[in-house]
Motif scaffolding. Sequence first.
Motif, PDB file in Angstrom:
ATOM      1  N   LYS A   1       0.694  -1.539   0.200  1.00 22.15           N
ATOM      2  CA  LYS A   1      -0.455   0.073   0.230  1.00 22.15           C
ATOM      3  C   LYS A   1       0.627   1.130   0.103  1.00 22.15           C
ATOM      4  O   LYS A   1       0.279   2.263  -0.712  1.00 22.15           O
ATOM      5  N   ASP A   2       2.021   1.301   0.746  1.00 22.84           N
ATOM      6  CA  ASP A   2       2.732   2.646   0.928  1.00 22.84           C
ATOM      7  C   ASP A   2       3.418   2.592  -0.814  1.00 22.84           C
ATOM      8  O   ASP A   2       3.723   3.672  -1.210  1.00 22.84           O
ATOM      9  N   SER A   3       3.900   1.852  -1.617  1.00 18.87           N
ATOM     10  CA  SER A   3       3.841   2.246  -3.154  1.00 18.87           C
ATOM     11  C   SER A   3       3.581   2.651  -3.677  1.00 18.87           C
ATOM     12  O   SER A   3       3.505   2.372  -5.241  1.00 18.87           O
TER      13      SER A   3
ATOM     14  N   GLU B   1      -2.802   6.363  -9.562  1.00 16.17           N
ATOM     15  CA  GLU B   1      -2.894   5.346 -10.833  1.00 16.17           C
ATOM     16  C   GLU B   1      -2.988   4.097 -10.420  1.00 16.17           C
ATOM     17  O   GLU B   1      -4.021   3.643 -11.232  1.00 16.17           O
ATOM     18  N   ASP B   2      -2.411   3.552  -9.567  1.00 21.45           N
ATOM     19  CA  ASP B   2      -2.882   2.284  -8.840  1.00 21.45           C
ATOM     20  C   ASP B   2      -3.751   1.647  -8.502  1.00 21.45           C
ATOM     21  O   ASP B   2      -4.366   0.301  -9.036  1.00 21.45           O
ATOM     22  N   TRP B   3      -3.750   3.063  -7.800  1.00 23.68           N
ATOM     23  CA  TRP B   3      -5.172   3.050  -6.884  1.00 23.68           C
ATOM     24  C   TRP B   3      -6.746   2.754  -7.297  1.00 23.68           C
ATOM     25  O   TRP B   3      -7.524   2.100  -7.157  1.00 23.68           O
ATOM     26  N   ASP B   4      -6.309   3.585  -8.691  1.00 21.83           N
ATOM     27  CA  ASP B   4      -7.979   3.771  -9.113  1.00 21.83           C
ATOM     28  C   ASP B   4      -7.855   2.521 -10.168  1.00 21.83           C
ATOM     29  O   ASP B   4      -8.999   2.339 -10.424  1.00 21.83           O
TER      30      ASP B   4
ATOM     31  N   THR C   1      -9.029   4.099   0.948  1.00 24.20           N
ATOM     32  CA  THR C   1      -9.961   5.146   1.317  1.00 24.20           C
ATOM     33  C   THR C   1      -8.304   6.106   1.796  1.00 24.20           C
ATOM     34  O   THR C   1      -8.218   6.859   0.971  1.00 24.20           O
ATOM     35  N   VAL C   2      -8.332   5.529   2.273  1.00 25.16           N
ATOM     36  CA  VAL C   2      -6.678   6.657   3.563  1.00 25.16           C
ATOM     37  C   VAL C   2      -5.543   6.215   2.259  1.00 25.16           C
ATOM     38  O   VAL C   2      -4.890   7.526   2.432  1.00 25.16           O
ATOM     39  N   ASN C   3      -5.563   5.562   1.456  1.00 24.30           N
ATOM     40  CA  ASN C   3      -3.961   5.436   1.127  1.00 24.30           C
ATOM     41  C   ASN C   3      -4.032   6.183  -0.131  1.00 24.30           C
ATOM     42  O   ASN C   3      -3.206   6.297  -1.268  1.00 24.30           O
TER      43      ASN C   3
ATOM     44  N   LYS D   1      -2.522  10.569  -3.554  1.00 30.60           N
ATOM     45  CA  LYS D   1      -3.062  12.281  -4.264  1.00 30.60           C
ATOM     46  C   LYS D   1      -2.506  13.340  -3.633  1.00 30.60           C
ATOM     47  O   LYS D   1      -1.642  14.440  -4.587  1.00 30.60           O
ATOM     48  N   SER D   2      -2.363  13.252  -2.685  1.00 29.07           N
ATOM     49  CA  SER D   2      -1.518  14.320  -1.306  1.00 29.07           C
ATOM     50  C   SER D   2      -0.270  14.040  -2.029  1.00 29.07           C
ATOM     51  O   SER D   2       0.257  15.332  -2.616  1.00 29.07           O
TER      52      SER D   2
END
Length: 218
Positions: free
Chosen positions: A152-154, A158-161, A202-204, A209-210
């Motif tokens: 999750k930290d990497s 776009e990966d999350w999408d 949600t958090v990651n 994005k931030s």
Amino acid sequence: MKSIKILAGIALIGLSFTSCKDEKQENAKKTIDSYVTYVDSVKNVTADELKANWKDVDAEYNRRAENAQLALADLKDNTVETEKINASKTKYEEFKNEMTTVFAPKVTPKQQLRNALFGEGKIGDDMSFAWVNAQNIHNVYQQFVHTVEDNKDSYSREDWDEIKLMYEALDSRKNTVEKEGLSSEDNRKIAGLKVKFAPMYTVNRMGAKSEENKDAKK
């Protein structure tokens, strides 16, 4: 007189036999040299040409390699030729491995992510989840969620999408699988994995994005 003729005949037969034997050995050496030359010549062909004709190239190699191996039996002392064959065989195998890597289709970052989430080649461009059934769907969710958790930290935005897209597609498949005999136990375990995934996404996703916004300002 008769004895002389018989001896002469025997000598002639012996000479003919020796000549045939020498010719057989010469042909054997030529076959082996042809094999060695073929291996060397293949390495000089461009990658594009090899890719287009690789099946034929490899089939011809196998034919020549087999003939060279058989030719060894026709040599009285085949030590040198055996070394030649072994050296060319090693050379070709190394070259073949190299070409296999070159010919392999390039895997996009998106496909790499899908491979990690579901397994090598399980989900392609067609996004088919037909292989997911009532017996394996819990394991599929488990691999998906645990892989996301471990990495999750990497992940980029776009990966999350892409992860969300895959997650929703898996959920859609679950709706079908529930009607095909999904056990209540597996359904309960999947529900637990979904509870874990939702806040993690949600958090990651927001964090990614931030970070991208910070980088853009720099």
